[in-house]
Design an enzyme around this catalytic site. Structure first.
Site, PDB file in Angstrom:
ATOM      1  N   LYS A 213       0.850  -1.196   0.000  1.00  0.00           N
ATOM      2  CA  LYS A 213       0.000   0.000   0.000  1.00  0.00           C
ATOM      3  C   LYS A 213       0.883   1.242   0.000  1.00  0.00           C
ATOM      4  CE  LYS A 213      -3.560   2.325   2.689  1.00  0.00           C
ATOM      5  NZ  LYS A 213      -4.523   2.274   3.761  1.00  0.00           N
ATOM      6  N   GLU A 219      10.509  -4.646   4.698  1.00  0.00           N
ATOM      7  CA  GLU A 219      10.673  -6.044   4.269  1.00  0.00           C
ATOM      8  C   GLU A 219      10.310  -6.208   2.792  1.00  0.00           C
ATOM      9  OE1 GLU A 219       8.997  -4.916   6.883  1.00  0.00           O
ATOM     10  OE2 GLU A 219       8.871  -6.380   8.511  1.00  0.00           O
ATOM     11  N   GLY A 273      -4.931  -1.681   4.983  1.00  0.00           N
ATOM     12  CA  GLY A 273      -4.092  -2.788   4.503  1.00  0.00           C
ATOM     13  C   GLY A 273      -4.717  -4.146   4.763  1.00  0.00           C
ATOM     14  N   ARG A 274      -5.216  -4.348   5.979  1.00  0.00           N
ATOM     15  CA  ARG A 274      -5.752  -5.674   6.327  1.00  0.00           C
ATOM     16  C   ARG A 274      -7.140  -5.914   5.750  1.00  0.00           C
ATOM     17  NH1 ARG A 274      -4.963  -2.333  10.409  1.00  0.00           N
ATOM     18  NH2 ARG A 274      -6.653  -1.661  11.776  1.00  0.00           N
ATOM     19  N   GLU A 363      -5.030  -6.814  14.726  1.00  0.00           N
ATOM     20  CA  GLU A 363      -4.487  -5.500  14.375  1.00  0.00           C
ATOM     21  C   GLU A 363      -5.594  -4.441  14.498  1.00  0.00           C
ATOM     22  OE1 GLU A 363      -1.080  -4.878  11.489  1.00  0.00           O
ATOM     23  OE2 GLU A 363      -2.683  -3.967  10.334  1.00  0.00           O
ATOM     24  N   HIS A 394      -5.653 -32.794  17.881  1.00  0.00           N
ATOM     25  CA  HIS A 394      -4.519 -33.583  18.379  1.00  0.00           C
ATOM     26  C   HIS A 394      -3.426 -32.691  18.935  1.00  0.00           C
ATOM     27  CE1 HIS A 394      -6.240 -37.289  16.810  1.00  0.00           C
ATOM     28  NE2 HIS A 394      -6.707 -36.508  15.840  1.00  0.00           N
ATOM     29  N   LYS A 519       8.826  -1.091  14.450  1.00  0.00           N
ATOM     30  CA  LYS A 519       9.404  -0.785  13.133  1.00  0.00           C
ATOM     31  C   LYS A 519      10.499   0.265  13.286  1.00  0.00           C
ATOM     32  CE  LYS A 519       5.363  -1.421  10.122  1.00  0.00           C
ATOM     33  NZ  LYS A 519       4.400  -0.736   9.285  1.00  0.00           N
TER      34      LYS A 519
END
Ligand code: F6P
Length: 555
Positions: A213, A219, A273-274, A363, A394, A519
């Site tokens: 965005k 990263e 963004g999410r 978030e 399990h 960050k």
């Protein structure tokens, strides 16, 4: 309620607090014996079936929760979201992910301008571009068709598309449309993830989509430079124009990076963004893989839930009911976590996606102050986690059955994408899977008493270990199938549920300042590493612990 009043100061909140004692007196075993109550806690919409009768709640609770919704002005807040008001006040933005999947003729305004035509302009451009790539009319630098795609992005620019891709990867209709193409993702800056994303791929036949965005995320930009180098080293720098495209709101930075702006696909500040999987963030890589018509069905499924959310009465409104029940579990019953348990391997990436908002939930609602900046005297947000059943059974289900109380969402699918029938077996693999889907909620609700164990002649010394207290809440959501449309429905239900929770708690579910501190500290460390490596500068400005560890790392 005045806008600065905290929801916990209102009468409906106090009434619900007092009601907790009534509910705690009643075991789910008893609540479940009232079939009228159970009937009132089931909702059907567009092929979906929700059963929330295994919540520690009765009709009185639901009435009180609806009262809380009124006190929180839930209806007005939903309307404001759909009408493009700048409800994300800390970033001064509208929250309009619903516009990303609106029909072509819909009208959704942001700042007085209908955004739907812009949305469709980008969708049409994606459709046309993907057609060219998939048909082989857009070729790479050496004239070969591009059959594989690596989508580079992180957080919301990764988890949503990964979830949808994983869900469609086994849907026969989608598989037929993929025609042997591959879609991979590169998110982590870890060089291992870089290697995994390109191992076995040929740069000549690979298209890289850089999804960010902001186009500044450390990263993603480093990974994008790494893949640009991978392409340039193999095919020469001029090949980048044919092998790299971008999705971003910042087209200037895309151009500065060296990607032709004609090969960039825009989205807008009003898409968090999410919440961006329905923008070019998800639509481009998914359409490259499956073709736009499949992805359009995904958008239609999400849109169907948007319309339901905006118009259904609250007592029949799936996202509203789910949101209210989450608030009940977290803020009143004191259960801070939620397990998302899809009984479908195709949904294995659903829980990781929901964690963030998940990407949607954590978030969004992991906040400590109200939207007006007042510290909250109650806990907001949930700890979401999950794993497909029966695998989870399990591992962590032990904790859910006999340890902590964790409300569970069971998500089941009526018809498997990949049915297997073994000759002579009356119960198919899918029946076996679904037997567990139906059994687990009852095991949690009813438990097992010492009297039952005694009647089964369980030795006395094992009785405390084999007793299940029960009274553990869950809800069950049954989908008819898992195709692109149903995946869109599921996504939108959870997105809106998170919004409902935030609207009730009175927080801003659409900003994410909490991720910034880490960050900026990482950027100080990065600077120090660079200085120490290039000019041997000593490590300074950090505490004793970090200085010692950084020294060890550099040694
Ligand atoms: O770190 C959180 C976050 O800001 C998310 O909200 C976002 O989806 C992700 O980083 C990636 O951001 P971008 O798409 O700008 O690279």
């Amino acid at each position: 309620m005045a806008s600065s009043t905290l929801i916990c100061e209102t009468q409906p909140w106090k009434t619900l607090k007092a009601h907790v004692e009534d509910i705690k007196k009643t075991h789910l075993r008893d609540l479940m014996s009232d079939s009228e109550r159970c009937k009132s806690m089931m909702v059907e919409f567009d092929g979906l079936f929700l059963d929330y009768s295994r919540q520690c709640a009765n009709q009185d609770t639901m009435g009180k929760l609806l009262g809380l919704a009124e006190a929180a002005h839930l209806k007005e807040k939903i309307n404001k979201m759909f009408s493009g008001e700048r409800i994300n006040i800390t970033e001064n933005r509208s929250v309009l992910h619903v516009a990303l999947r609106a029909p072509r003729d819909a009208v959704i305004n942001s700042d007085g301008k209908n955004v739907v035509p812009e949305v469709w302009k980008v969708l049409d451009k994606i459709n046309e571009f993907c057609e060219r790539v998939r048909s082989g009319s857009w070729v790479g630098a050496t004239g070969k068709a591009l059959k594989d795609v690596v989508s580079v992005g992180i957080g919301g620019s990764f988890l949503g598309p990964l979830f949808v891709h994983t869900a469609l990867q086994t849907d026969p209709e989608a598989v037929a449309c993929a025609k042997g193409r591959q879609l991979r993702f590169l998110a982590n800056v870890d060089p291992i993830d870089v290697a995994k994303s390109i191992t076995g791929l040929n740069p000549e036949t690979t298209l890289v989509v850089v999804v960010s965005k902001t186009f500044t995320t450390a990263e993603t930009m480093l990974n994008a430079r790494t893949l640009r180098e991978w392409i340039s080293a193999a095919l020469g720098p001029q090949a980048v124009a044919k092998h790299m495209v971008a999705v971003s709101t910042n087209l200037t930075l895309v151009e500065n990076f060296g990607i032709d702006p004609n090969n960039a696909f825009a989205f807008w500040d009003w898409v968090g963004g999410r919440y961006s999987v329905c923008s070019a963030v998800g639509v481009l890589p998914l359409s490259l893989q499956y073709g736009f018509p499949v992805v359009e069905k995904f958008l239609k499924g999400a849109s169907s839930i948007d319309q339901h959310f905006a118009s259904a009465p609250f007592e029949k409104n799936i996202p509203v009911l789910l949101g209210l029940l989450s608030v009940w579990n977290v803020s009143f019953l004191g259960y801070p976590a939620r397990a998302i348990l899809p009984y479908s391997q195709a949904l294995e990436k659903f829980a990781p996606h929901i964690q963030q908002a998940c990407i949607v939930s954590m978030e969004s609602n992991g906040k400590g102050v109200s939207i007006d900046g007042v510290p909250l005297p109650f806990e907001a947000g949930e700890i979401d986690f999950g794993e497909p059943g029966t695998n989870g059974q399990h591992s962590f289900y032990q904790l859910i059955h006999q340890g902590r109380i964790i409300p569970c969402d069971f998500i089941g699918v009526v018809k498997s994408q990949q049915p297997v029938y073994l000759k002579g077996e009356m119960v198919s693999n899918h029946d076996e899977l679904m037997s567990n889907f139906f059994a687990q909620p009852d095991a949690l609700a009813y438990g097992k008493t010492s009297e039952q164990l005694l009647s089964e002649k369980v030795p006395q010394h094992l009785i405390p270990h084999k007793t299940f207290s029960g009274n553990r809440p869950s809800l069950s959501l049954l989908l008819p199938y898992l195709n692109a449309y149903n995946v869109g429905q599921l996504l939108a239900i959870y997105e809106h549920r998170v919004a409902v929770e935030g609207f009730i708690w009175g927080i801003n579910s659409f900003d994410q300042w909490g991720v910034e501190l880490g960050k900026s500290l990482a950027s100080q460390v990065r600077k120090q590493l660079n200085n120490s490596r290039t000019s041997g500068e000593p490590i300074e400005g950090f505490n004793y612990s970090t200085t010692t560890m950084l020294t060890k790392y550099l040694e």
